[in-house]
Design a protein around this motif. Sequence first.
Motif, mmCIF file in Angstrom:
data_model
loop_
_atom_site.group_PDB
_atom_site.id
_atom_site.type_symbol
_atom_site.label_atom_id
_atom_site.label_comp_id
_atom_site.label_asym_id
_atom_site.label_seq_id
_atom_site.Cartn_x
_atom_site.Cartn_y
_atom_site.Cartn_z
ATOM 1 N N UNK A 56 -61.017 122.431 -11.952
ATOM 2 C CA UNK A 56 -61.410 122.979 -13.247
ATOM 3 C C UNK A 56 -60.255 122.845 -14.220
ATOM 4 N N UNK A 57 -60.410 122.069 -15.318
ATOM 5 C CA UNK A 57 -59.321 121.910 -16.290
ATOM 6 C C UNK A 57 -58.915 123.245 -16.905
ATOM 7 N N UNK A 58 -57.657 123.351 -17.299
ATOM 8 C CA UNK A 58 -57.166 124.556 -17.959
ATOM 9 C C UNK A 58 -57.635 124.591 -19.411
ATOM 10 N N UNK A 113 -56.625 118.391 -16.243
ATOM 11 C CA UNK A 113 -55.324 119.005 -15.999
ATOM 12 C C UNK A 113 -54.847 118.590 -14.616
ATOM 13 N N UNK A 114 -53.556 118.259 -14.530
ATOM 14 C CA UNK A 114 -52.964 117.804 -13.279
ATOM 15 C C UNK A 114 -51.705 118.627 -12.994
ATOM 16 N N UNK A 161 -46.780 120.026 -14.928
ATOM 17 C CA UNK A 161 -48.189 120.106 -15.306
ATOM 18 C C UNK A 161 -48.434 119.065 -16.390
ATOM 19 N N UNK A 162 -49.547 118.363 -16.296
ATOM 20 C CA UNK A 162 -49.915 117.359 -17.299
ATOM 21 C C UNK A 162 -51.311 117.687 -17.816
ATOM 22 N N UNK A 163 -51.421 117.759 -19.147
ATOM 23 C CA UNK A 163 -52.689 118.086 -19.802
ATOM 24 C C UNK A 163 -53.190 116.871 -20.583
ATOM 25 N N UNK A 164 -54.469 116.595 -20.478
ATOM 26 C CA UNK A 164 -55.100 115.518 -21.250
ATOM 27 C C UNK A 164 -56.064 116.134 -22.249
#
Length: 206
Positions: free
Chosen positions: A135-137, A143-144, A164-167
Amino acid sequence: MIRLFFILLVVFVLHTALRAQEKFDPVAWKAPYTLSLDGWGIERFPIPIDFAPNIPYKGVEDVRFATGWSKPESDEYWSYAFLWYVEGSQILDTKTIENNLSIYFDGLVNRNIEKRALPKELIKKTKAKFQKLTKPQGEDESTFTGTIQMVDYMGKQPITLQAIVHLKKCPGNDHTIIFHQFSPQERSASVWSKLDGLWNTFHCSE
């Protein structure tokens, strides 16, 4: 013949990166988004990145350094974030992130080998390991989370960064936002509240 082609390709990539560096004005550039400036060290430069030209994007890197990021005695040591504002609609998976960040931090370390007189036995390839959250943040598209095992060229020792990596993509914009957060501190540490606050207050320009 193949070797000659490879050499010409490398020269072309480096030339393209240098031309981008020459044209880019970090002061005059107006970000098409809002990312907090208060209480952070700031740096901006163009992509392709001069020390990591093989990362296949075009755009801008927008960096935020925690106050203590370069101070070994600080709880904010090596804690920072950078946003990639890149052309096109990018799709990320764990392998892409791992490859890009391995290239990035290897390039960053290599740029500091001579300047900081790093011993040869210390130099190791960066190892990036990520997983995609089910589930993306927040409003992330994806989200990774993961780790970066690398050389701490400031402290001259190995270091592992939590990451943390957000797209995210802004409506009506043909660019992609890739936001990275890093710290050697565990996620329960107070510095992550600052890093998370940076992303939580991000918003696209209208």
